[in-house]
Design an enzyme around this catalytic site. Structure first.
Site, mmCIF file in Angstrom:
data_model
loop_
_atom_site.group_PDB
_atom_site.id
_atom_site.type_symbol
_atom_site.label_atom_id
_atom_site.label_comp_id
_atom_site.label_asym_id
_atom_site.label_seq_id
_atom_site.Cartn_x
_atom_site.Cartn_y
_atom_site.Cartn_z
ATOM 1 N N ALA A 1 0.797 -1.224 0.000
ATOM 2 C CA ALA A 1 0.000 0.000 0.000
ATOM 3 C C ALA A 1 0.832 1.279 0.000
ATOM 4 C CB ALA A 1 -0.931 -0.014 1.210
ATOM 5 N N ILE B 1 3.106 2.195 -1.924
ATOM 6 C CA ILE B 1 3.364 2.819 -3.234
ATOM 7 C C ILE B 1 2.142 3.611 -3.704
ATOM 8 C CG2 ILE B 1 5.056 1.062 -3.961
ATOM 9 C CD1 ILE B 1 2.980 0.326 -6.215
ATOM 10 N N PRO C 1 -4.915 5.889 1.457
ATOM 11 C CA PRO C 1 -4.222 5.576 2.716
ATOM 12 C C PRO C 1 -3.743 4.129 2.733
ATOM 13 C CG PRO C 1 -6.600 5.882 3.075
ATOM 14 C CD PRO C 1 -6.331 6.182 1.636
ATOM 15 N N ASP C 2 -2.608 3.882 3.412
ATOM 16 C CA ASP C 2 -2.199 2.486 3.570
ATOM 17 C C ASP C 2 -2.978 1.889 4.737
ATOM 18 O OD1 ASP C 2 -0.947 3.415 5.855
ATOM 19 O OD2 ASP C 2 1.096 3.049 5.165
ATOM 20 N N PHE C 3 -2.571 0.736 5.237
ATOM 21 C CA PHE C 3 -3.351 0.060 6.281
ATOM 22 C C PHE C 3 -2.824 0.351 7.668
ATOM 23 C CE2 PHE C 3 -4.113 -2.169 2.378
ATOM 24 C CZ PHE C 3 -5.493 -2.351 2.411
ATOM 25 N N ARG C 4 -1.472 0.275 7.834
ATOM 26 C CA ARG C 4 -0.925 0.214 9.187
ATOM 27 C C ARG C 4 -0.122 1.429 9.616
ATOM 28 N NH1 ARG C 4 -1.088 -4.562 6.801
ATOM 29 N NH2 ARG C 4 -2.359 -6.142 7.818
ATOM 30 N N ASN D 1 -1.728 -4.823 -3.534
ATOM 31 C CA ASN D 1 -2.711 -3.737 -3.626
ATOM 32 C C ASN D 1 -3.934 -4.142 -4.436
ATOM 33 O OD1 ASN D 1 -0.857 -2.371 -2.157
ATOM 34 N ND2 ASN D 1 -0.075 -1.140 -3.857
ATOM 35 N N ASP E 1 -5.999 -1.664 -5.564
ATOM 36 C CA ASP E 1 -6.448 -0.440 -6.242
ATOM 37 C C ASP E 1 -6.276 -0.513 -7.767
ATOM 38 O OD1 ASP E 1 -3.642 0.055 -6.672
ATOM 39 O OD2 ASP E 1 -3.519 1.020 -4.710
ATOM 40 N N HIS F 1 -3.528 -10.268 -3.635
ATOM 41 C CA HIS F 1 -4.688 -10.151 -2.748
ATOM 42 C C HIS F 1 -5.968 -9.868 -3.520
ATOM 43 C CE1 HIS F 1 -1.832 -9.323 0.888
ATOM 44 N NE2 HIS F 1 -1.740 -10.529 0.407
ATOM 45 N N CYS G 1 -20.357 -14.936 -6.781
ATOM 46 C CA CYS G 1 -21.508 -15.099 -5.879
ATOM 47 C C CYS G 1 -21.089 -15.983 -4.709
ATOM 48 C CB CYS G 1 -22.680 -15.725 -6.628
ATOM 49 S SG CYS G 1 -24.027 -16.156 -5.507
ATOM 50 N N CYS H 1 -26.698 -11.683 -6.516
ATOM 51 C CA CYS H 1 -26.619 -12.550 -7.692
ATOM 52 C C CYS H 1 -27.967 -12.563 -8.427
ATOM 53 C CB CYS H 1 -26.245 -13.944 -7.217
ATOM 54 S SG CYS H 1 -26.259 -15.182 -8.490
ATOM 55 N N ARG I 1 9.349 3.506 4.305
ATOM 56 C CA ARG I 1 9.606 4.498 5.362
ATOM 57 C C ARG I 1 10.477 3.899 6.455
ATOM 58 N NH1 ARG I 1 4.589 6.979 6.083
ATOM 59 N NH2 ARG I 1 5.274 8.458 4.531
HETATM 60 P P1 OAD Z 1 0.753 -1.576 5.286
HETATM 61 O O1 OAD Z 1 -0.106 -0.403 5.596
HETATM 62 O O2 OAD Z 1 0.788 -2.683 6.278
HETATM 63 O O3 OAD Z 1 2.273 -1.089 5.069
HETATM 64 C C1 OAD Z 1 2.588 -0.002 4.237
HETATM 65 C C2 OAD Z 1 4.071 0.336 4.421
HETATM 66 O O4 OAD Z 1 4.368 1.379 3.522
HETATM 67 C C3 OAD Z 1 4.433 0.793 5.816
HETATM 68 O O5 OAD Z 1 5.664 0.199 6.215
HETATM 69 C C4 OAD Z 1 4.581 2.310 5.667
HETATM 70 O O6 OAD Z 1 5.558 2.863 6.543
HETATM 71 C C5 OAD Z 1 5.052 2.408 4.226
HETATM 72 N N1 OAD Z 1 4.679 3.689 3.578
HETATM 73 C C6 OAD Z 1 3.447 4.209 3.408
HETATM 74 N N2 OAD Z 1 3.507 5.385 2.743
HETATM 75 C C7 OAD Z 1 4.823 5.618 2.511
HETATM 76 C C8 OAD Z 1 5.552 6.687 1.881
HETATM 77 N N3 OAD Z 1 4.931 7.740 1.347
HETATM 78 N N4 OAD Z 1 6.891 6.583 1.828
HETATM 79 C C9 OAD Z 1 7.546 5.520 2.370
HETATM 80 N N5 OAD Z 1 6.921 4.486 2.951
HETATM 81 C C10 OAD Z 1 5.580 4.530 3.034
HETATM 82 O O7 OAD Z 1 0.328 -2.075 3.828
HETATM 83 P P2 OAD Z 1 0.632 -3.497 3.162
HETATM 84 O O8 OAD Z 1 1.975 -3.999 3.561
HETATM 85 O O9 OAD Z 1 0.356 -3.347 1.713
HETATM 86 O O10 OAD Z 1 -4.914 -6.896 2.678
HETATM 87 O O11 OAD Z 1 -0.497 -4.397 3.823
HETATM 88 C C11 OAD Z 1 -0.649 -5.743 3.438
HETATM 89 C C12 OAD Z 1 -2.097 -6.172 3.438
HETATM 90 O O12 OAD Z 1 -2.709 -5.839 4.679
HETATM 91 C C13 OAD Z 1 -2.970 -5.460 2.417
HETATM 92 O O13 OAD Z 1 -2.859 -6.035 1.126
HETATM 93 C C14 OAD Z 1 -4.370 -5.606 2.984
HETATM 94 C C15 OAD Z 1 -4.107 -5.496 4.472
HETATM 95 O O14 OAD Z 1 -4.853 -6.347 5.264
HETATM 96 C C16 OAD Z 1 -5.937 -6.957 1.781
HETATM 97 O O15 OAD Z 1 -6.295 -5.989 1.133
HETATM 98 C C17 OAD Z 1 -6.564 -8.272 1.608
HETATM 99 ZN ZN ZN Z 2 -25.639 -16.944 -7.040
#
Ligand code: OAD
Ligand code: ZN
Length: 321
Positions: free
Chosen positions: A68, A70, A77-80, A151, A153, A170, A178, A202, A267
């Site tokens: 997320a 990227i 927004p990212d997740f964590r 991602n 998106d 993912h 359905c 459905c 980051r």
């Molecule tokens: P996370 O939100 O867990 O991690 C995103 C990482 O990107 C973090 O380490 C942030 O510090 C870094 N980050 C965000 N913006 C940044 C920026 N501008 N510059 C540098 N670093 C940056 O996202 P994912 O690892 O993609 O599942 O999360 C994995 C999965 O968890 C997702 O695919 C989602 C969620 O549950 C599903 O959608 C099924």
């Molecule tokens: Zn159906």
């Protein structure tokens, strides 16, 4: 091989009958599935060395893993990330705990929060940024072995990378299934309902139709198994914008041969880069766009990238009108 989250493991709950949350236990871990890596006593590499390996074509089979981070420069927004991450801002979705939004048990209890998020993330709302177009340049130059993305998106596709070069680990909104009769539908079939805040149903059996996004506990798409052929072949691994918290995706970063250089652009230091580093690892920490621009500068691709961004953004702006 099903989706699971490292950090959530200790406190994973299932949504039980009568609205009661119960802990669930998992018996399968993915971290042991891939190569063990091990450190090689080779010279330490720098970002400049990585750029030189790409520029000179000493590395021509580049594998890329993204998350997320990227897409935050595109406004998603990212997740964590503390504060801005989606999992810190879920009050509006009325869910009992963050991961519930991607849990089947909760979805069957109440699909509305997921569809509210789907409406926000549906393709078309956002545009690729410099990071996506850097990956597109790798693809255009014939250097991209495969891009593995977590991602949903769809911005890798929008950036113009051919789907055969992508593994959308993912899932995707491009298709939907359905939940009762398992019929498959094009993603656009759900679009009107999702945009009107209706749960898509459905036309055959009236079951809830769920976009093909992988939920916790669900198997990953068949294409994910391409990793078994790709990772032993790779001569360079780039990991961008992910916390490497979600398995089995995270463990892919350990599946390249132990002599293969790995570059983390993020980051902060995450996953095996933090707890199981290898001697040929390079970590470029800080703002992702700035890091990508630095790497692109070292590659001598800055003007080419700017021209590509301008051309592609112009095309997308034209489609918006
Ligand atoms: P996370 O939100 O867990 O991690 C995103 C990482 O990107 C973090 O380490 C942030 O510090 C870094 N980050 C965000 N913006 C940044 C920026 N501008 N510059 C540098 N670093 C940056 O996202 P994912 O690892 O993609 O599942 O999360 C994995 C999965 O968890 C997702 O695919 C989602 C969620 O549950 C599903 O959608 C099924
Ligand atoms: Zn159906």
């Amino acid at each position: 091989m099903v989706l699971w989250c490292r950090r959530a493991l200790a406190s994973l709950w299932q949504w039980g009958p009568g609205g009661v949350r119960r802990p669930i236990s998992l018996s399968v871990g993915a971290s042991g599935l891939f190569g063990s890596g091990g450190s090689h006593e080779k010279e330490k590499l720098s970002l400049q060395d990585i750029a030189e390996l790409i520029r000179s074509r000493a590395c021509q089979k580049v594998l890329v893993m993204v998350g997320a981070g990227i897409s935050t420069p595109s406004g998603i927004p990212d997740f964590r990330s503390p504060g801005s991450g989606l999992y810190n801002n879920l009050q509006q979705y009325h869910i009992p705990y963050p991961e519930a939004i991607f849990e089947l048990e909760f979805f069957f209890h109440n699909p509305k929060p997921f569809f509210k998020l789907a409406k926000e993330l549906y393709p078309g709302n956002y545009k690729p940024n410099v990071a996506h177009y850097f990956l597109r340049l790798l693809y255009d130059k014939g250097l991209l072995l495969r891009l593995y993305t977590q991602n949903i998106d769809g911005l890798e596709r929008v950036s113009g990378i051919h789907p055969s070069k992508l593994v959308e680990a993912h899932g995707t909104f491009a298709s939907a299934t359905c939940t009762v009769c398992r019929r498959s539908f094009p993603g656009e079939d759900c679009w009107a309902d999702v945009m009107a805040d209706r749960v898509p149903c459905c036309p055959v059996c009236n079951g809830v139709v769920k976009p093909d996004i992988v939920f916790f506990g669900e198997p990953l798409p068949q294409r994910f198994f391409l990793h078994m052929a790709d990772f032993p072949l790779a001569d360079l691994l780039l990991v961008l914008g992910t916390s490497l918290e979600v398995e089995p995706f995270a463990s892919l970063s350990e599946a390249v041969r132990s002599t293969v250089p790995r570059l983390l652009i993020n980051r902060d230091l995450v996953g095996p880069f933090a707890w199981h580093p290898r001697s040929r690892d390079v970590a470029q920490l800080g703002d992702l766009v700035r890091s990508v621009e630095t790497l692109v500068g070292l590659l001598g691709w800055t003007e080419e990238l700017q021209a590509l961004v301008q051309r592609e953004t112009g095309k997308l702006d034209g489609q918006d009108r």
